[in-house]
Design a protein around this motif. Structure first.
Motif, PDB file in Angstrom:
ATOM      1  N   ASP A 120       0.961  -1.319   0.078  1.00  0.00           N
ATOM      2  CA  ASP A 120      -0.047  -0.053  -0.054  1.00  0.00           C
ATOM      3  C   ASP A 120       0.918   1.212   0.044  1.00  0.00           C
ATOM      4  N   GLN A 121       1.880   1.486   0.714  1.00  0.00           N
ATOM      5  CA  GLN A 121       2.812   2.385   0.762  1.00  0.00           C
ATOM      6  C   GLN A 121       3.509   2.628  -0.463  1.00  0.00           C
ATOM      7  N   VAL A 122       4.070   1.705  -1.162  1.00  0.00           N
ATOM      8  CA  VAL A 122       4.719   1.672  -2.197  1.00  0.00           C
ATOM      9  C   VAL A 122       3.817   2.170  -3.366  1.00  0.00           C
ATOM     10  N   ASP A 123       2.512   1.442  -3.416  1.00  0.00           N
ATOM     11  CA  ASP A 123       1.732   2.150  -4.402  1.00  0.00           C
ATOM     12  C   ASP A 123       1.237   3.405  -4.269  1.00  0.00           C
ATOM     13  N   ARG A 124       0.953   3.898  -3.105  1.00  0.00           N
ATOM     14  CA  ARG A 124       0.729   5.600  -3.011  1.00  0.00           C
ATOM     15  C   ARG A 124       1.839   6.263  -3.214  1.00  0.00           C
ATOM     16  N   LEU A 125       3.068   5.850  -2.989  1.00  0.00           N
ATOM     17  CA  LEU A 125       4.076   6.701  -3.380  1.00  0.00           C
ATOM     18  C   LEU A 125       4.803   6.837  -4.756  1.00  0.00           C
ATOM     19  N   SER A 126       4.515   5.488  -5.513  1.00  0.00           N
ATOM     20  CA  SER A 126       4.669   5.550  -7.057  1.00  0.00           C
ATOM     21  C   SER A 126       3.612   6.557  -7.655  1.00  0.00           C
ATOM     22  N   ARG A 127       2.301   6.372  -7.302  1.00  0.00           N
ATOM     23  CA  ARG A 127       1.293   7.071  -7.800  1.00  0.00           C
ATOM     24  C   ARG A 127       1.389   8.514  -7.548  1.00  0.00           C
ATOM     25  N   LEU A 128       1.943   9.098  -6.465  1.00  0.00           N
ATOM     26  CA  LEU A 128       2.188  10.359  -6.071  1.00  0.00           C
ATOM     27  C   LEU A 128       3.232  10.782  -6.852  1.00  0.00           C
TER      28      LEU A 128
ATOM     29  N   MET B   1      11.259   0.279  -5.065  1.00  0.00           N
ATOM     30  CA  MET B   1      10.338  -0.421  -5.299  1.00  0.00           C
ATOM     31  C   MET B   1       9.070   0.593  -6.199  1.00  0.00           C
ATOM     32  N   ALA B   2       9.033   1.672  -5.800  1.00  0.00           N
ATOM     33  CA  ALA B   2       8.091   2.617  -6.398  1.00  0.00           C
ATOM     34  C   ALA B   2       8.461   2.675  -7.719  1.00  0.00           C
ATOM     35  N   LEU B   3       9.454   2.829  -8.110  1.00  0.00           N
ATOM     36  CA  LEU B   3      10.159   3.191  -9.466  1.00  0.00           C
ATOM     37  C   LEU B   3       9.912   1.817 -10.300  1.00  0.00           C
ATOM     38  N   ALA B   4       9.931   0.908  -9.779  1.00  0.00           N
ATOM     39  CA  ALA B   4       9.768  -0.369 -10.332  1.00  0.00           C
ATOM     40  C   ALA B   4       8.212  -0.409 -10.700  1.00  0.00           C
ATOM     41  N   ARG B   5       7.309  -0.101  -9.714  1.00  0.00           N
ATOM     42  CA  ARG B   5       5.952  -0.015 -10.272  1.00  0.00           C
ATOM     43  C   ARG B   5       5.674   0.964 -11.169  1.00  0.00           C
ATOM     44  N   ILE B   6       6.167   2.129 -11.105  1.00  0.00           N
ATOM     45  CA  ILE B   6       5.956   3.130 -12.145  1.00  0.00           C
ATOM     46  C   ILE B   6       6.419   2.584 -13.460  1.00  0.00           C
ATOM     47  N   SER B   7       7.659   2.145 -13.671  1.00  0.00           N
ATOM     48  CA  SER B   7       8.325   1.432 -14.944  1.00  0.00           C
ATOM     49  C   SER B   7       7.297   0.449 -15.595  1.00  0.00           C
ATOM     50  N   LYS B   8       6.383  -0.405 -14.645  1.00  0.00           N
ATOM     51  CA  LYS B   8       5.499  -1.367 -15.152  1.00  0.00           C
ATOM     52  C   LYS B   8       4.207  -0.648 -15.618  1.00  0.00           C
ATOM     53  N   GLY B   9       4.153   0.698 -15.512  1.00  0.00           N
ATOM     54  CA  GLY B   9       2.870   1.197 -15.772  1.00  0.00           C
ATOM     55  C   GLY B   9       1.888   1.527 -14.559  1.00  0.00           C
ATOM     56  N   LEU B  10       2.516   1.346 -13.411  1.00  0.00           N
ATOM     57  CA  LEU B  10       1.711   1.536 -11.933  1.00  0.00           C
ATOM     58  C   LEU B  10       0.646   0.411 -12.036  1.00  0.00           C
TER      59      LEU B  10
END
Length: 232
Positions: free
Chosen positions: A82-90, A223-232
């Motif tokens: 949850d924290q990684v997802d919120r950070l990546s989206r922000l 981890m947040a950057l990895a999620r961004i690179s995958k298109g969130l």
């Protein structure tokens, strides 16, 4: 890391930072970065139970994320996804704006903010490291995200005698200027936990008897950057 000298502790601390960023570093490079002889690095590694630096790097390649590795098992308290997802989206929502990373402390804020700015630029997210209040003036920038690093050991470790209010003045200025506030904090008593739009609750437990705050922050960030690179 019980039994390490302060110098050996710093060597291993720096090594774990490189590991957390998936960066391979040679014995020569690590020795030069720590301003010590290569034999000093080898002795520190041997105290961890490895035959030498080559033995350590071999084991890292085999199983870098294992329970017996150097990385902490849990970077945050609570739900990491949850924290990684919120950070990546922000972070991604601020790609057309200007973000700030507070670099006030030379041991924590400066290296973290410098590294994170470079990595964010790879994703087209413009950010700068600063401790200058003028950087958060609302008329100077299109405000994005302001990232702060609040480590429970800062007041006792910094050279210039910071107090418990370290960084909070700039946090308030950034919030008033329209920035979204992200705080990486391992201090449950910090008021920044309620002042921040997103507080990443860095786990305060030291898995190996050392200070792994920076390592955990970078793990969450990567981890947040990895999620961004995958298109969130």
């Amino acid at each position: 890391m019980v039994g390490l000298t302060p110098l050996e502790h710093d060597i291993i601390q720096l090594l774990t930072q490189h590991i957390s960023c998936n960066e391979e570093i040679s014995l020569t490079e690590l020795a030069e970065e720590c301003h010590v002889a290569k034999s000093t690095v080898v002795k520190a590694v041997q105290k961890l139970g490895y035959g030498g630096f080559g033995d350590l790097t071999y084991n890292i390649r085999l199983n870098a994320q294992s329970a017996g590795g150097l990385l902490p098992r849990r970077p945050v308290s609570g739900d990491v996804d949850d924290q990684v997802d919120r950070l990546s989206r922000l972070l991604w929502s601020c790609r057309d704006k200007h973000s700030i990373l507070f670099s006030g402390d030379h041991r924590i804020g400066a290296p973290l903010s410098s590294y994170m700015c470079r990595k964010l630029a790879m994703f087209g997210i413009f950010a700068s490291a600063s401790y200058d209040y003028l950087m958060v003036e609302h008329h100077a920038l299109d405000p994005g995200t302001a990232i702060f690093f609040f480590h429970r050991e800062l007041p006792g470790r910094a050279n210039w005698g910071q107090t418990s209010g370290y960084g909070e003045g700039m946090l308030r200025a950034a919030r008033d200027a329209g920035f979204s506030i992200v705080a990486f904090s391992d201090d449950p008593e910090k008021s920044t936990r309620v002042q921040a739009d997103l507080c990443i609750a860095i786990d305060s437990r030291d898995d190996a008897g050392g200070d792994l705050y920076m390592t955990r922050v970078l793990m969450v960030f990567e981890m947040a950057l990895a999620r961004i690179s995958k298109g969130l």
